[in-house]
Each structure stands twice: as C-alpha cells, then as structure tokens.
Motif scaffolding. Sequence first.
Motif, PDB file in Angstrom:
ATOM      1  N   ASP A 159       0.947  -1.040   0.040  1.00 13.76           N
ATOM      2  CA  ASP A 159      -0.023   0.153  -0.034  1.00 13.76           C
ATOM      3  C   ASP A 159       0.874   1.204  -0.016  1.00 13.76           C
ATOM      4  O   ASP A 159       0.419   2.328  -0.400  1.00 13.76           O
ATOM      5  N   LEU A 160       1.930   1.211   0.612  1.00 13.26           N
ATOM      6  CA  LEU A 160       2.897   2.497   0.618  1.00 13.26           C
ATOM      7  C   LEU A 160       3.955   2.167  -0.474  1.00 13.26           C
ATOM      8  O   LEU A 160       5.001   3.257  -0.578  1.00 13.26           O
ATOM      9  N   SER A 161       4.126   1.411  -1.413  1.00 13.88           N
ATOM     10  CA  SER A 161       5.079   1.243  -2.283  1.00 13.88           C
ATOM     11  C   SER A 161       6.483   1.213  -1.737  1.00 13.88           C
ATOM     12  O   SER A 161       7.457   1.729  -2.159  1.00 13.88           O
ATOM     13  N   GLU A 162       6.721   0.587  -0.506  1.00 11.99           N
ATOM     14  CA  GLU A 162       7.863   0.381   0.179  1.00 11.99           C
ATOM     15  C   GLU A 162       8.314  -1.261   0.263  1.00 11.99           C
ATOM     16  O   GLU A 162       7.593  -1.881   0.561  1.00 11.99           O
ATOM     17  N   SER A 163       9.753  -1.181   0.147  1.00 12.66           N
ATOM     18  CA  SER A 163      10.153  -2.634   0.385  1.00 12.66           C
ATOM     19  C   SER A 163      11.588  -2.548   1.118  1.00 12.66           C
ATOM     20  O   SER A 163      12.498  -1.607   0.754  1.00 12.66           O
ATOM     21  N   MET A 164      12.119  -3.175   1.952  1.00 13.13           N
ATOM     22  CA  MET A 164      13.190  -3.278   2.364  1.00 13.13           C
ATOM     23  C   MET A 164      13.761  -4.866   2.905  1.00 13.13           C
ATOM     24  O   MET A 164      13.220  -5.538   2.931  1.00 13.13           O
ATOM     25  N   ILE A 165      15.153  -4.819   3.041  1.00 12.89           N
ATOM     26  CA  ILE A 165      15.726  -5.999   3.625  1.00 12.89           C
ATOM     27  C   ILE A 165      15.839  -5.804   4.941  1.00 12.89           C
ATOM     28  O   ILE A 165      16.097  -5.126   5.766  1.00 12.89           O
TER      29      ILE A 165
ATOM     30  N   ILE B 132       1.420  -6.512   4.643  1.00  4.51           N
ATOM     31  CA  ILE B 132       2.734  -6.252   5.002  1.00  4.51           C
ATOM     32  C   ILE B 132       3.138  -7.903   4.500  1.00  4.51           C
ATOM     33  O   ILE B 132       2.455  -8.912   4.600  1.00  4.51           O
ATOM     34  N   ARG B 133       3.973  -7.904   3.716  1.00  6.00           N
ATOM     35  CA  ARG B 133       4.469  -9.029   3.025  1.00  6.00           C
ATOM     36  C   ARG B 133       6.063  -9.394   3.273  1.00  6.00           C
ATOM     37  O   ARG B 133       6.776  -8.370   3.384  1.00  6.00           O
ATOM     38  N   LEU B 134       6.285 -10.629   3.454  1.00  4.35           N
ATOM     39  CA  LEU B 134       7.542 -11.212   4.046  1.00  4.35           C
ATOM     40  C   LEU B 134       8.032 -12.013   2.696  1.00  4.35           C
ATOM     41  O   LEU B 134       7.301 -13.171   2.660  1.00  4.35           O
ATOM     42  N   GLN B 135       9.112 -11.933   2.494  1.00  8.15           N
ATOM     43  CA  GLN B 135       9.857 -13.202   1.639  1.00  8.15           C
ATOM     44  C   GLN B 135      10.995 -13.732   2.255  1.00  8.15           C
ATOM     45  O   GLN B 135      11.854 -13.250   2.756  1.00  8.15           O
ATOM     46  N   ALA B 136      10.829 -15.114   2.136  1.00  4.67           N
ATOM     47  CA  ALA B 136      11.810 -15.943   2.473  1.00  4.67           C
ATOM     48  C   ALA B 136      12.916 -16.363   1.787  1.00  4.67           C
ATOM     49  O   ALA B 136      12.837 -15.736   0.663  1.00  4.67           O
ATOM     50  N   ARG B 137      13.714 -16.794   2.365  1.00  4.60           N
ATOM     51  CA  ARG B 137      15.291 -16.825   1.272  1.00  4.60           C
ATOM     52  C   ARG B 137      14.962 -17.906   0.198  1.00  4.60           C
ATOM     53  O   ARG B 137      15.571 -17.511  -0.864  1.00  4.60           O
ATOM     54  N   SER B 138      13.854 -18.557   0.277  1.00  4.98           N
ATOM     55  CA  SER B 138      13.610 -19.594  -0.900  1.00  4.98           C
ATOM     56  C   SER B 138      12.738 -18.891  -1.991  1.00  4.98           C
ATOM     57  O   SER B 138      12.642 -19.494  -2.842  1.00  4.98           O
ATOM     58  N   GLY B 139      12.397 -17.688  -1.633  1.00  6.64           N
ATOM     59  CA  GLY B 139      11.635 -16.848  -2.551  1.00  6.64           C
ATOM     60  C   GLY B 139      10.246 -16.790  -2.369  1.00  6.64           C
ATOM     61  O   GLY B 139       9.466 -15.998  -2.975  1.00  6.64           O
ATOM     62  N   ALA B 140       9.664 -17.821  -1.499  1.00  3.71           N
ATOM     63  CA  ALA B 140       8.278 -17.733  -1.144  1.00  3.71           C
ATOM     64  C   ALA B 140       7.879 -16.368  -0.221  1.00  3.71           C
ATOM     65  O   ALA B 140       8.524 -15.884   0.491  1.00  3.71           O
TER      66      ALA B 140
ATOM     67  N   ARG C 122      12.585   4.903  13.948  1.00  5.74           N
ATOM     68  CA  ARG C 122      11.277   5.659  13.576  1.00  5.74           C
ATOM     69  C   ARG C 122      11.667   6.560  12.308  1.00  5.74           C
ATOM     70  O   ARG C 122      10.788   7.185  11.628  1.00  5.74           O
ATOM     71  N   ASP C 123      12.957   7.208  12.347  1.00  2.00           N
ATOM     72  CA  ASP C 123      13.365   8.253  11.242  1.00  2.00           C
ATOM     73  C   ASP C 123      14.155   7.744  10.120  1.00  2.00           C
ATOM     74  O   ASP C 123      14.214   8.510   9.275  1.00  2.00           O
ATOM     75  N   THR C 124      13.817   6.453   9.923  1.00  2.00           N
ATOM     76  CA  THR C 124      14.507   5.838   8.749  1.00  2.00           C
ATOM     77  C   THR C 124      13.851   4.785   8.291  1.00  2.00           C
ATOM     78  O   THR C 124      12.587   5.201   7.679  1.00  2.00           O
ATOM     79  N   HIS C 125      13.973   3.418   8.448  1.00  2.00           N
ATOM     80  CA  HIS C 125      13.312   2.499   7.554  1.00  2.00           C
ATOM     81  C   HIS C 125      11.680   2.241   8.130  1.00  2.00           C
ATOM     82  O   HIS C 125      11.013   1.867   7.328  1.00  2.00           O
ATOM     83  N   PHE C 126      11.421   2.607   9.587  1.00  2.00           N
ATOM     84  CA  PHE C 126      10.102   2.467   9.943  1.00  2.00           C
ATOM     85  C   PHE C 126       9.371   3.968  10.177  1.00  2.00           C
ATOM     86  O   PHE C 126       8.469   3.856  10.875  1.00  2.00           O
ATOM     87  N   ARG C 127       9.786   4.511   9.299  1.00  2.00           N
ATOM     88  CA  ARG C 127       9.000   5.940   9.478  1.00  2.00           C
ATOM     89  C   ARG C 127       7.771   5.907   8.946  1.00  2.00           C
ATOM     90  O   ARG C 127       7.100   6.816   8.918  1.00  2.00           O
ATOM     91  N   HIS C 128       7.518   5.050   8.008  1.00  2.00           N
ATOM     92  CA  HIS C 128       6.127   4.804   7.460  1.00  2.00           C
ATOM     93  C   HIS C 128       5.071   3.990   8.325  1.00  2.00           C
ATOM     94  O   HIS C 128       3.909   3.917   7.813  1.00  2.00           O
ATOM     95  N   LEU C 129       5.580   3.521   9.266  1.00  2.56           N
ATOM     96  CA  LEU C 129       4.843   2.599  10.050  1.00  2.56           C
ATOM     97  C   LEU C 129       3.375   3.416  10.318  1.00  2.56           C
ATOM     98  O   LEU C 129       2.353   2.757  10.520  1.00  2.56           O
TER      99      LEU C 129
ATOM    100  N   ALA D 225       1.645   5.306   8.838  1.00  2.00           N
ATOM    101  CA  ALA D 225       0.594   5.469   7.764  1.00  2.00           C
ATOM    102  C   ALA D 225       0.115   3.909   7.569  1.00  2.00           C
ATOM    103  O   ALA D 225      -0.874   3.820   6.882  1.00  2.00           O
ATOM    104  N   LEU D 226       0.453   2.764   8.376  1.00  2.00           N
ATOM    105  CA  LEU D 226      -0.216   1.680   8.146  1.00  2.00           C
ATOM    106  C   LEU D 226      -1.714   1.715   9.105  1.00  2.00           C
ATOM    107  O   LEU D 226      -1.666   2.136  10.248  1.00  2.00           O
ATOM    108  N   LYS D 227      -2.633   0.936   8.459  1.00  2.00           N
ATOM    109  CA  LYS D 227      -3.982   1.185   9.039  1.00  2.00           C
ATOM    110  C   LYS D 227      -4.380  -0.363   9.246  1.00  2.00           C
ATOM    111  O   LYS D 227      -3.851  -1.328   8.524  1.00  2.00           O
ATOM    112  N   THR D 228      -5.648  -0.672  10.228  1.00  4.42           N
ATOM    113  CA  THR D 228      -5.936  -1.837  10.122  1.00  4.42           C
ATOM    114  C   THR D 228      -6.270  -2.310   8.730  1.00  4.42           C
ATOM    115  O   THR D 228      -7.167  -1.491   8.133  1.00  4.42           O
TER     116      THR D 228
END
Length: 200
Positions: A65-71, A120-128, A104-111, A113-116
């Motif tokens: 929803d926020l067009s954000e992705s990170m490792i 949120i998606r998580l990708q495993a090392r397998s690619g799943a 809160r001021d870098t990677h999680f500054r967009h938290l 904006a998350l609403k009920t």
Amino acid sequence: MNRWLLSLFTSSATVLVFGLWIPLKALVAQELLELAWAETQARQTDTRPWPWADTWPVARMSWPDLSESMIVLEGASGESLAFGPGRLLGSDRGPGPIVIAGHRDTHFRHLKALKTGSAIRLQARSGAWKEFRVTDTQVVDSRSGRIDAGRLPSDTLMLVTCYPFDSLEPGGPMRYVVTAHAKGALAGHWREQIDTVAGL
C-alpha cells in the motif's frame, strides 16, 4: 562579530552533517543489502553484506500500500539497526511469532501510515512470499509494557519502533507497535517453511 558568525555557521553545518548521516547510511546500506539478499537467495546461505558485518539479511519486507520494500537483518543491535530493520524474535527453533524492530526516522518512518487491514509481505530466502494483514496499532510504554511472545499466535508479525515519530530526542520509553496476522489457511505451512529455510 565575524568569529561569532563563523562559529554559528560551523556549528550549523556540523549539526546538518550529523543529522543527515544516519538516513544517508541507511539508504546506502539498503543497496548493499539488496546485493547480499540476492546472493543469499541464489546460494541459499547466509551472506554478510560487507566483510566486517555482524549481521546478514533474513527476509525482504514489503508494504504494498505504501510502495515500500526493504531488507530485514538478523538481530537488532544498535549497529545493525542503522542499516535496516532487525529481527528480534523468530527463529528456526520452532513455531512462534516474528518481531521486527526499526528506527522511526529511517526504515520504519512509514509505520504510522499503516492502518487496520494494510498488507505487509515477507519473503523467505526460498523466494516464497507470505502476506500479513494489520490487525492493531498501539503505543506502549516500555517501562511497564512487555511483549509476551508466549501468548502470541504463531502467525503473528509485530513491527516495533520508537514513538513519537516526530520526536527530536533519540530513544525514549514509548514504542509504536503494529500487529499483523498471516492471511489465509496456509499460514502454518508458510511459517514452517520460513523456520526451516530462512531462519525466521
């Protein structure tokens, strides 16, 4: 008067440089972490992003929803959190919730904006990929409130950062906590795969 202006200018420049250092470091680090994550997936082994790193990528997190992705990195020491969000809880020792912390001021500054219902998606090392949906957001005082992992369902994902978001003081006792749960009936199966393959 000229010395006073020079001193003021020097002080201002110093504050600006130090103020930009952490966000700049976080941005550059994510590029190196992307490379390490690609190698981690290709070789199916933990890959450190630089030779002296004391952490390694364990997942990719995406907020569609926020067009954000990170490792996401292993552990949440002060050094690793400067480069990306870190996994505090969740391992290959059995089922259980996943807890990830970030600044809160870098990677999680967009938290904020998350609403009920936000994804949120998580990708495993397998690619799943596995999708979670936000079920709750709350502010917790870390002096009196604790995360009791034993009481959380195994399909829970929690994201934790300092609060308030616009505070100029580092740290502080307040935490902003986003709770999400795995979507769909395959949550347990994906959890087992993540525990086994990615060490989450």
